[in-house]
Design a protein around this motif. Structure first.
Motif, PDB file in Angstrom:
ATOM      1  N   SER A  73       0.843  -1.199   0.000  1.00  0.00           N
ATOM      2  CA  SER A  73       0.000   0.000   0.000  1.00  0.00           C
ATOM      3  C   SER A  73       0.883   1.256   0.000  1.00  0.00           C
ATOM      4  O   SER A  73       2.080   1.195   0.293  1.00  0.00           O
ATOM      5  CB  SER A  73      -0.906   0.010   1.238  1.00  0.00           C
ATOM      6  OG  SER A  73      -0.111   0.101   2.417  1.00  0.00           O
ATOM      7  N   GLU A  74       0.273   2.374  -0.319  1.00  0.00           N
ATOM      8  CA  GLU A  74       1.011   3.631  -0.294  1.00  0.00           C
ATOM      9  C   GLU A  74       1.453   3.976   1.126  1.00  0.00           C
ATOM     10  O   GLU A  74       2.525   4.552   1.325  1.00  0.00           O
ATOM     11  CB  GLU A  74       0.148   4.766  -0.864  1.00  0.00           C
ATOM     12  CG  GLU A  74      -0.117   4.655  -2.353  1.00  0.00           C
ATOM     13  CD  GLU A  74       1.157   4.707  -3.182  1.00  0.00           C
ATOM     14  OE1 GLU A  74       2.091   5.449  -2.804  1.00  0.00           O
ATOM     15  OE2 GLU A  74       1.232   3.987  -4.205  1.00  0.00           O
ATOM     16  N   ARG A  75       0.657   3.606   2.109  1.00  0.00           N
ATOM     17  CA  ARG A  75       1.062   3.855   3.494  1.00  0.00           C
ATOM     18  C   ARG A  75       2.306   3.032   3.837  1.00  0.00           C
ATOM     19  O   ARG A  75       3.241   3.548   4.466  1.00  0.00           O
ATOM     20  CB  ARG A  75      -0.074   3.519   4.459  1.00  0.00           C
ATOM     21  CG  ARG A  75       0.307   3.762   5.919  1.00  0.00           C
ATOM     22  CD  ARG A  75      -0.818   3.461   6.877  1.00  0.00           C
ATOM     23  NE  ARG A  75      -0.454   3.831   8.236  1.00  0.00           N
ATOM     24  CZ  ARG A  75      -1.261   3.686   9.291  1.00  0.00           C
ATOM     25  NH1 ARG A  75      -2.475   3.176   9.133  1.00  0.00           N
ATOM     26  NH2 ARG A  75      -0.848   4.046  10.493  1.00  0.00           N
ATOM     27  N   LEU A  76       2.332   1.777   3.420  1.00  0.00           N
ATOM     28  CA  LEU A  76       3.502   0.936   3.677  1.00  0.00           C
ATOM     29  C   LEU A  76       4.736   1.517   2.983  1.00  0.00           C
ATOM     30  O   LEU A  76       5.837   1.510   3.545  1.00  0.00           O
ATOM     31  CB  LEU A  76       3.233  -0.486   3.198  1.00  0.00           C
ATOM     32  CG  LEU A  76       4.381  -1.495   3.372  1.00  0.00           C
ATOM     33  CD1 LEU A  76       4.762  -1.620   4.838  1.00  0.00           C
ATOM     34  CD2 LEU A  76       4.001  -2.852   2.803  1.00  0.00           C
ATOM     35  N   HIS A  77       4.536   2.024   1.791  1.00  0.00           N
ATOM     36  CA  HIS A  77       5.665   2.627   1.066  1.00  0.00           C
ATOM     37  C   HIS A  77       6.187   3.852   1.822  1.00  0.00           C
ATOM     38  O   HIS A  77       7.395   4.069   1.880  1.00  0.00           O
ATOM     39  CB  HIS A  77       5.210   3.009  -0.338  1.00  0.00           C
ATOM     40  CG  HIS A  77       6.325   3.497  -1.217  1.00  0.00           C
ATOM     41  ND1 HIS A  77       7.505   2.817  -1.374  1.00  0.00           N
ATOM     42  CD2 HIS A  77       6.446   4.632  -1.978  1.00  0.00           C
ATOM     43  CE1 HIS A  77       8.305   3.478  -2.208  1.00  0.00           C
ATOM     44  NE2 HIS A  77       7.681   4.591  -2.567  1.00  0.00           N
ATOM     45  N   ARG A  78       5.282   4.643   2.398  1.00  0.00           N
ATOM     46  CA  ARG A  78       5.716   5.788   3.209  1.00  0.00           C
ATOM     47  C   ARG A  78       6.525   5.327   4.403  1.00  0.00           C
ATOM     48  O   ARG A  78       7.531   5.953   4.781  1.00  0.00           O
ATOM     49  CB  ARG A  78       4.503   6.609   3.664  1.00  0.00           C
ATOM     50  CG  ARG A  78       3.958   7.557   2.619  1.00  0.00           C
ATOM     51  CD  ARG A  78       3.005   8.569   3.237  1.00  0.00           C
ATOM     52  NE  ARG A  78       1.780   7.937   3.695  1.00  0.00           N
ATOM     53  CZ  ARG A  78       0.716   7.718   2.934  1.00  0.00           C
ATOM     54  NH1 ARG A  78       0.750   8.076   1.654  1.00  0.00           N
ATOM     55  NH2 ARG A  78      -0.367   7.155   3.403  1.00  0.00           N
TER      56      ARG A  78
END
Length: 695
Positions: free
Chosen positions: A593-598
């Motif tokens: 997810s984009e949150r995990l990437h952050r």
């Protein structure tokens, strides 16, 4: 042979009224000033005297005076054009001299000045200011020499003399009957000459040398300028009728009746000549304050007190009325019903922004005076002491804090702050939020100077309600920026107790106690719609850097300690746990997810913040994450490429000298494994080669 156009112009100028439009008169005056007809009279002096004595301009209105000033300014441009034509036609040679444009322009300017004698002070000021602005327009290109600069100085003196005459005639009147008498005998249709004179002078005030401005009665001029500013903003009461003029339609949208008193007031204020020229007026006021304080300290400080009192009164009234204004409830354009309501709202914000800019310009000049020209005759309780002036300016700006988000908020400049505080699309939910954001932005700048007790008992309680609540971005980001300033200050050593400079603390510093809580806070704020990727990475790196300073006698000495490493790894572990929780299961093929990437990028950002003893362990965690991502095409491959590029960037730019040798070896050993075959990161492999050469 006489010029019939010139004779016709003279006839119109000698009459009480003219059938010619003002624009035609303006163009004709400029033309014949630049090209005086021969033989009648052969120089611009007679026309200048005729224009200044014309009954047409005896009626003091802005339209007429500005037209006259513009005529003289344009005349300079036209005269330069004439002289350049003559110079091209007569370039000179071995036995003859060419046309000296600078010298001839200076002589022409002197002839124009001869026509100023004995004229009305306000008209004199209009013509002299126009002439000065025209010379200013050409000064750089013509590269005036000393002799020509003396003529330019004479024109500056004409402006100063004319302004002094206006002040002496209209601002220093005796009894009340004398003032009433002067108004009675004035020409019908006259506007107030004092603000007109201030407007004319302000437009060329930047062209006048400080030593000539010192000859003016600057305290009186500052008072008149502040009165002009006060009247331009209706003494801050331009929002007074808003509460009675706004309604809501059936869709709950705000409606401002175009015929309401509030709408009419806004149109009048925004359409005012003085509002359109407020930048000139504010700049001239600021310069007058600076020159007065530097030349006459005591009157200057007294003038500062009066200026702040005026600003305090205006901004206090504006804030009070804004709390009742229907427009304060609008958070986006769709909250406003109809084009007419949007137009009124736009004009209202334009006035508020102009007020803010004017206030900032005056505040800057005042603060510069406070810093560089101290008042030795005041104490902390004096209304004009540096302490009281600083507090008054803070109060004035706080009262306009609801306007600041329209410009992207209060810019964060403290080390460790969030640069994303600069935005253009934020509207605060309430005056309370705007005040809180302004307060937090101010506190952020003071963190290095505040005691630990103050930070613990005053600053931290101010931040806590906002660091978890992103609904108001201004207060949310400002609160996080203050927290980062606390950790940055501690990491630099400013958090050490004054009475314990050379030995360990008897108890943990407050910043150390905040580390676990703030690590958890940042992880939770990695969700969508909260901290951006850049903000999260910057914040986590600052947190880890501050945590690494734990346990030092002097946090700025750069050496690692077991306590510091333990606290730093606690932050890393919190991040790794969050990464584990949000990672997709191995049984699924779902991309991260984009949150995990952050969170991954935040872990990479923390690499330069840990000590050499923790660096191998952290780099191995980063390597494991990168290599766990497939090198396939699509978003997952892009994520892997972004992680590799981010890692290379922090290694190249942010790693300290003590860790550099280890990092070079580690990168060269793991570069091929990290890059893999992904096209998204192939540029990194090709461009970096051996990191040794780059470092």
């Amino acid at each position: 042979m006489s010029d019939r156009g010139y004779i016709n112009l003279i006839r119109h100028l000698t009459r009480a009224s003219s059938t010619l439009p003002l624009e035609t008169l303006q163009a004709s005056i400029a033309h014949y000033l630049a090209r005086p007809p021969i033989p009648i009279p052969g120089s611009p002096t007679s026309l200048t005297a005729t224009a200044l004595g014309s009954p047409l301009f005896r009626i003091h209105t802005h339209a007429r005076l500005s037209a006259l000033a513009l005529a003289f300014r344009h005349a300079v441009h036209l005269r330069v054009g004439v002289l350049k034509e003559e110079a091209e036609a007569n370039p000179g040679g071995l036995l003859s001299r060419g046309v000296n444009v600078r010298a001839k322009l200076a002589r022409w300017s002197k002839d124009v000045r001869e026509g100023f004698k004995g004229s009305d002070a306000v008209i004199h000021l209009a013509c002299a200011s126009g002439l000065l602005l025209g010379l200013e327009d050409w000064e750089t290109e013509l590269q005036l020499k000393e002799k020509e600069r003396r003529e330019r100085a004479k024109v500056e003196e004409e402006v100063v003399i004319a302004l002094a005459e206006v002040i002496d005639e209209y601002a220093r009147e005796g009894s009340g009957w004398e003032k009433d008498f002067k108004r009675t005998v004035g020409a019908k249709g006259d506007e107030d000459p004092l603000p007109l004179a201030m407007l004319l002078a302000s437009q060329c005030g930047h062209c006048i040398a400080s030593e000539r401005l010192q000859a003016l009665p600057l305290p009186t001029i500052i008072d008149v300028l502040m009165t002009t500013i006060d009247r331009s903003f209706y003494s801050g009461a331009f929002l007074s009728g808003a509460s009675l003029s706004g309604t809501t339609d059936t869709f709950g949208k705000i409606v401002i009746e175009p015929t309401s008193s509030f709408a009419q007031t806004i149109r009048t204020v925004s359409g005012s000549t003085y509002m359109a020229s407020m930048s000139f007026i504010a700049r001239f006021t600021a310069r007058a304050i600076t020159v007065l304080v530097e030349s006459r300290r005591a009157p200057g400080w007294e003038a500062i007190g009066r200026v702040l009192a005026r600003l305090q009164s205006v901004t206090s009234k504006v804030e009070q009325d804004w709390s009742k204004c229907p427009l304060a409830e609008a958070t986006e354009e769709d909250d406003l019903a109809g084009a007419e309501t949007r137009e009124i709202a736009t004009s209202t914000w334009s006035i508020l922004k102009t007020l803010l800019f004017m206030t900032l310009m005056l505040s800057q000049s005042i603060l510069a005076a406070v810093v560089f020209v101290p008042n030795s005759h005041s104490d902390a309780t004096s209304p004009v002491s540096p302490h009281s002036i600083a507090l008054n300016i803070m109060q004035v700006l706080a009262q306009l804090s609801f306007v600041m988000p329209q410009f992207g908020g209060v810019a964060s400049t403290a080390e460790g702050g969030l640069p994303e505080l600069k935005r253009v699309d934020v509207v605060p939910r309430s005056l309370h939020d705007a005040r809180a954001a302004f307060m937090l932005a101010c506190v952020e700048q003071l963190i290095p100077k505040l005691s630990e007790e103050t930070i613990q008992t005053r600053v931290y309680p101010l931040c806590v309600p906002h660091i978890w609540d992103p609904r108001c971005r201004e207060t949310y980001e400002s609160a996080h920026s203050v927290m980062l300033a606390i950790f940055a200050t501690y990491a630099l050593g400013a958090g050490r107790q004054e009475n314990e400079p050379h030995r360990a603390r008897a108890h943990p510093a407050f910043a150390e106690m905040l580390v676990p809580m703030y690590a958890q806070c940042l992880v939770e704020n990695s969700a969508d719609g909260r901290l951006s990727t850049t903000q999260l990475c910057m914040a986590y790196a600052a947190l880890v850097r501050g945590a690494s300073a734990c346990g030092h006698d002097s946090p700025s000495n750069g050496e690692s300690t077991p306590a510091g490493d333990a606290m730093a790894w606690l932050c890393i572990k919190e991040l790794l746990n969050a990464i584990s929780r949000h990672s997709p299961s191995k049984e699924t093929s779902a991309p991260p997810s984009e949150r995990l990437h952050r969170l991954h990028l935040a872990l990479v950002a923390a690499v330069p913040a840990v000590s050499l003893s923790l660096l191998p362990r952290l780099l191995n965690e980063v390597k494991a994450i990168i290599t766990s991502l497939p090198t396939s095409e699509g978003r997952t491959g892009e994520m892997r490429g972004e992680l590799v590029q981010a890692l290379f960037k922090v290694i190249l730019q942010d790693i300290g000298d003590a860790e550099k040798e280890f990092v070079i070896d580690w990168w060269d050993e793991n570069r091929e494994t990290l890059v893999g075959r992904s096209e998204a990161v192939i540029d990194v492999a090709e461009s970096t080669g051996s990191l040794v050469a780059r470092l």
